[in-house]
Design a protein around this motif. Structure first.
Motif, PDB file in Angstrom:
ATOM      1  N   SER A 255      -0.937   0.084 -12.900  1.00 44.94           N
ATOM      2  CA  SER A 255      -0.642   0.870 -11.704  1.00 44.94           C
ATOM      3  C   SER A 255       0.146   2.159 -11.955  1.00 44.94           C
ATOM      4  CB  SER A 255       0.125   0.016 -10.699  1.00 44.94           C
ATOM      5  OG  SER A 255       1.330  -0.434 -11.272  1.00 44.94           O
ATOM      6  N   SER A 256       0.827   2.276 -13.103  1.00 41.14           N
ATOM      7  CA  SER A 256       1.642   3.470 -13.337  1.00 41.14           C
ATOM      8  C   SER A 256       1.811   3.746 -14.831  1.00 41.14           C
ATOM      9  CB  SER A 256       3.024   3.304 -12.694  1.00 41.14           C
ATOM     10  OG  SER A 256       3.752   2.277 -13.328  1.00 41.14           O
TER      11      SER A 256
ATOM     12  N   GLN B  47       0.172  12.349  -9.881  1.00 47.36           N
ATOM     13  CA  GLN B  47       0.722  12.550 -11.213  1.00 47.36           C
ATOM     14  C   GLN B  47       1.670  13.732 -11.150  1.00 47.36           C
ATOM     15  OE1 GLN B  47      -1.924  12.434 -14.529  1.00 47.36           O
ATOM     16  NE2 GLN B  47      -0.585  13.654 -15.823  1.00 47.36           N
TER      17      GLN B  47
ATOM     18  N   GLN C 261       2.920  -5.804 -10.117  1.00 53.19           N
ATOM     19  CA  GLN C 261       2.821  -4.367 -10.381  1.00 53.19           C
ATOM     20  C   GLN C 261       3.986  -3.612  -9.741  1.00 53.19           C
ATOM     21  OE1 GLN C 261      -1.062  -3.885  -8.669  1.00 53.19           O
ATOM     22  NE2 GLN C 261      -2.051  -3.759 -10.674  1.00 53.19           N
TER      23      GLN C 261
ATOM     24  N   GLN D 191       2.880   8.927 -13.536  1.00 55.92           N
ATOM     25  CA  GLN D 191       1.613   8.790 -12.822  1.00 55.92           C
ATOM     26  C   GLN D 191       1.600   7.481 -12.045  1.00 55.92           C
ATOM     27  OE1 GLN D 191      -1.856   8.260 -15.336  1.00 55.92           O
ATOM     28  NE2 GLN D 191      -3.126   9.314 -13.865  1.00 55.92           N
ATOM     29  N   LEU D 192       1.303   7.583 -10.775  1.00 57.75           N
ATOM     30  CA  LEU D 192       1.041   6.404  -9.950  1.00 57.75           C
ATOM     31  C   LEU D 192      -0.475   6.327  -9.845  1.00 57.75           C
ATOM     32  CD1 LEU D 192       2.156   4.076  -8.263  1.00 57.75           C
ATOM     33  CD2 LEU D 192       2.143   5.607  -6.288  1.00 57.75           C
ATOM     34  N   LYS D 193      -1.068   5.370 -10.566  1.00 56.69           N
ATOM     35  CA  LYS D 193      -2.523   5.298 -10.714  1.00 56.69           C
ATOM     36  C   LYS D 193      -3.220   4.594  -9.558  1.00 56.69           C
ATOM     37  CE  LYS D 193      -1.912   4.552 -15.666  1.00 56.69           C
ATOM     38  NZ  LYS D 193      -2.206   3.606 -16.741  1.00 56.69           N
ATOM     39  N   SER D 194      -2.514   3.720  -8.894  1.00 53.46           N
ATOM     40  CA  SER D 194      -3.134   2.933  -7.830  1.00 53.46           C
ATOM     41  C   SER D 194      -2.239   2.933  -6.607  1.00 53.46           C
ATOM     42  CB  SER D 194      -3.342   1.491  -8.305  1.00 53.46           C
ATOM     43  OG  SER D 194      -3.804   0.678  -7.246  1.00 53.46           O
ATOM     44  N   ARG D 195      -2.825   3.066  -5.451  1.00 56.92           N
ATOM     45  CA  ARG D 195      -1.998   3.027  -4.231  1.00 56.92           C
ATOM     46  C   ARG D 195      -1.710   1.597  -3.803  1.00 56.92           C
ATOM     47  NH1 ARG D 195      -5.674   4.762   0.947  1.00 56.92           N
ATOM     48  NH2 ARG D 195      -4.380   3.243   2.011  1.00 56.92           N
TER      49      ARG D 195
ATOM     50  N   ASP E 164       0.875  -1.173   0.000  1.00 54.50           N
ATOM     51  CA  ASP E 164       0.000   0.000   0.000  1.00 54.50           C
ATOM     52  C   ASP E 164       0.912   1.223   0.000  1.00 54.50           C
ATOM     53  OD1 ASP E 164      -1.756   2.079   0.431  1.00 54.50           O
ATOM     54  OD2 ASP E 164      -2.652   1.222   2.238  1.00 54.50           O
TER      55      ASP E 164
ATOM     56  N   THR F  23      -1.788   8.207  -4.488  1.00 54.95           N
ATOM     57  CA  THR F  23      -1.721   8.191  -5.948  1.00 54.95           C
ATOM     58  C   THR F  23      -1.344   9.610  -6.335  1.00 54.95           C
ATOM     59  OG1 THR F  23      -4.053   8.769  -6.198  1.00 54.95           O
ATOM     60  CG2 THR F  23      -3.504   6.417  -6.194  1.00 54.95           C
TER      61      THR F  23
END
Length: 120
Positions: A62-63, A34, A94, A84-88, A28, A32
């Motif tokens: 995820s990125s 950008q 990933q 960009q980190l799209k998901s924490r 975790d 998230t």
């Protein structure tokens, strides 16, 4: 030489992710985000661009990473970098993809704009 920066990302991400090249369990990252960077380089008259940094593009669930530089006119070079980190929440695969994207970003950031000529 361009700034090669995405230093914010390169400095913060290891603190969020740790330094391990792979993980056995998910992670975790708690955030998230950008990060976008645009850079304009104005060249002296008579200066020629010999080489630009290689473009880079990578995307996963995820990125994502984009880096490019182009000569926009006779005296201007424009560079764009985005991460960009799209998901924490990152599963082990990933996490490995993200580490690979960060390594690519770091490599691209160190590539210089090579110039020739210019006024003496």
């Amino acid at each position: 030489m361009t700034s090669g920066a995405l230093g914010l990302v390169e400095n913060v991400m290891p603190q969020l992710l740790g330094s391990e090249p792979s993980r056995k369990y998910g992670l975790d990252a708690h955030v998230t985000f950008q990060y976008d960077q645009d850079e304009t380089i104005t060249l002296p008259t008579g200066t020629n661009v010999v080489a630009l940094p290689n473009d880079a593009k990578a995307a996963s669930k995820s990125s994502s990473l984009v880096a490019s530089c182009a000569k926009s006119d006779a005296t201007t070079v424009k560079c764009h970098r985005s991460f960009q980190l799209k998901s924490r929440f990152l599963d082990p695969s990933q996490y490995k993809e993200l580490r690979s994207a960060l390594a690519s970003m770091s490599q691209v950031a160190r590539q210089p704009v090579i110039l020739a000529g210019g006024k003496s």
